[in-house]
Design an enzyme around this catalytic site. Structure first.
Site, PDB file in Angstrom:
ATOM      1  N   SER A  14       0.831  -1.201   0.000  1.00  0.00           N
ATOM      2  CA  SER A  14       0.000   0.000   0.000  1.00  0.00           C
ATOM      3  C   SER A  14       0.864   1.248   0.000  1.00  0.00           C
ATOM      4  O   SER A  14       2.038   1.213   0.378  1.00  0.00           O
ATOM      5  CB  SER A  14      -0.945   0.019   1.212  1.00  0.00           C
ATOM      6  N   ARG A  16       0.781   5.785   0.596  1.00  0.00           N
ATOM      7  CA  ARG A  16       0.082   6.885   1.246  1.00  0.00           C
ATOM      8  C   ARG A  16       0.684   8.220   0.831  1.00  0.00           C
ATOM      9  O   ARG A  16       1.888   8.312   0.586  1.00  0.00           O
ATOM     10  CB  ARG A  16       0.164   6.763   2.762  1.00  0.00           C
ATOM     11  N   ASP A 229      12.792   3.183   1.817  1.00  0.00           N
ATOM     12  CA  ASP A 229      11.923   3.408   2.967  1.00  0.00           C
ATOM     13  C   ASP A 229      12.590   3.049   4.292  1.00  0.00           C
ATOM     14  O   ASP A 229      12.398   3.739   5.298  1.00  0.00           O
ATOM     15  CB  ASP A 229      10.590   2.678   2.810  1.00  0.00           C
TER      16      ASP A 229
END
Length: 454
Positions: A14, A16, A229
């Site tokens: 996912s 964001r 990340d």
């Protein structure tokens, strides 16, 4: 005066778009838009749908209209690269979960031995390293102008400028960690040239360009954060001492320590530990461990069978199941992409325990026990590499909310565990944009401490 920043944070399941407001060193975050990052299959090949990712990012940016945004930063998972075609369009990148690189490392090692590749990069060798992806695709690159890593490809679409950010490059097994640039001998072994990649390599904190008008926010600077990340997450670990290890817990678990320079030697090679770039330009010395992937894939299978366990139910199931009679190796290749994860786990457990069968609750407990045992192995190896005891383990990422596993990890490692925050990646992204420190992050987050049971 409060200032607003946007963090674009893409994970392998996912993504964001997050509005982050910084005031007096404290960060408050609000998710503007959340979206799936699904794999797409075409002719037996698996890709990320890049146009959908950009479309979803654009939706999130539009939700920030009316606010004065100081800058935008982008972080994603590592290793995957996007082809930029001759006309400037960006094609879909092959996904690291695609098994097309299975067996490719052995082919590559005929061009450059395993030991030499590790000596040149200090990177943990896994079949989906960028070096093996590029080698597998080398005959399919006609018409490709550039290959850009995921965050760099997104910043290119947002600004029109191409760069190669240091931390994301460091995941590739193509970078010399001392010079912080591509290793020419590795590129030669891949059958490609330096021109295939962005000319400029930049450190976190560098402005890439200005957001294009079509995204509706005006001339907002786009800043290279730690594009990997984990690099952004580790930058924001709220540790109050130097002698700590971190565990970024999610689909993957990444445990490591920070060092100013690479550590590349026979011990590191035998352990297959990695030297990845840190947000400050230093090194994140770490081990990639298969993490909640095991549980996530079990949940997916169980849901297909009509069993929709909540995470609180799973924790209670594991508590009641009691300790496992044996543990499995979470990093076994059998668990990389099985069609039936519960069956794969049960099969290996049965082989270890002379045919013992597991209920769903016992299977969840097996995953927890096995992860805690693996974490302990890696933690103690890191102490050996550091040459001194480590005072604490900071667990960050979504997995830090698992109180049972946190306590099991503290018990297995025999060390204090500090859990939180879950949003460390986005915090690190904003921290780099706004020039904040770890002390600022500590003011912005809540943590919980677990002590090993005697």
């Amino acid at each position: 005066m409060p200032k607003d920043y946007i963090a674009i944070d893409l994970g392998a399941t996912s993504g964001r778009v997050i509005l982050s407001t910084v005031s007096e060193g404290k960060v408050q975050m609000h998710t503007l838009h959340r979206f799936a990052t699904p794999l797409v299959e075409r002719g037996g090949k698996y890709f990320w749908d890049f146009s959908i990712l950009i479309s979803e990012i654009a939706k999130g940016l539009l939700k920030a209209q009316g606010r004065k945004i100081e800058s935008i930063g982008i972080d994603t998972w590592g290793v995957d690269v996007c082809p930029v075609m001759a006309d400037g369009s960006v094609g879909d990148p092959r996904a690291y979960r695609d098994p097309y690189t299975m067996g490719v490392p052995e082919q590559f090692f005929k061009q450059m031995p395993r030991e030499e590749l590790y000596r040149r990069t200090g990177i943990q060798l896994m079949n989906f390293n960028t070096v093996f992806q590029v080698y597998a695709q080398k005959d399919e690159l006609s018409g490709v102008r550039k290959l850009l890593f995921m965050p760099d490809a997104i910043s290119y679409v947002l600004t029109g400028n191409m760069v190669c950010e240091y931390t994301i490059l460091s995941t590739s097994a193509m970078m010399n960690p001392y010079t912080k640039t591509f290793d020419p001998e590795i590129l030669k072994a891949c059958g490609v040239t330096r021109d295939l990649f962005a000319n400029e390599i930049v450190l976190p904190g560098t402005q890439v360009g200005i957001l294009k008008a079509e995204f509706g926010l005006g001339p907002v600077p786009v800043v290279a954060v730690a594009g990997h990340d984990t690099g952004s997450a580790v930058a924001a670990v709220p540790a109050d001492c130097d002698d700590f290890a971190y565990l970024s817990s999610g689909t993957w678990s990444l445990m490591g320590i920070e060092r100013p320079e690479p550590v590349i030697n026979e011990q590191m090679a035998s352990l297959n530990y990695t030297n990845e770039g840190g947000a400050s330009g230093g090194i994140r010395l770490l081990k990639n461990i298969t993490g909640m992937w095991l549980l996530e894939q079990c949940l997916e299978k169980w849901r297909s069978e009509g069993k929709d366990y909540s995470y609180s139910e799973l924790t209670q199931m594991a508590r009641e199941a009691g300790a496992s009679a044996a543990v499995i190796n979470p990093d076994d290749p059998a668990f990389a992409s099985p069609t039936d994860m519960p069956a794969a786990l049960r099969l290996q457990y049965a082989q270890l325990t002379a045919g013992s069968q597991l209920s769903d609750a016992q299977l969840v407990r097996l995953i927890y026990d096995s992860l805690a045992a693996r974490y302990a192995d890696v933690f103690h190896n890191l102490e050996s590499i550091a040459g001194h005891p480590l005072r604490q383990l900071n667990i960050i990422g979504g997995g830090c909310q698992n109180e049972l596993l946190n306590q099991m990890t503290a018990d297995a490692c025999g060390v204090k565990v500090v859990a939180g925050p879950a949003e460390c990646t986005a915090l690190g992204n904003v921290m780099i944009q706004a020039g904040l420190s770890r002390m600022d992050i500590m003011k912005s987050t809540n943590t919980k401490t677990y002590y090993p049971n005697e």
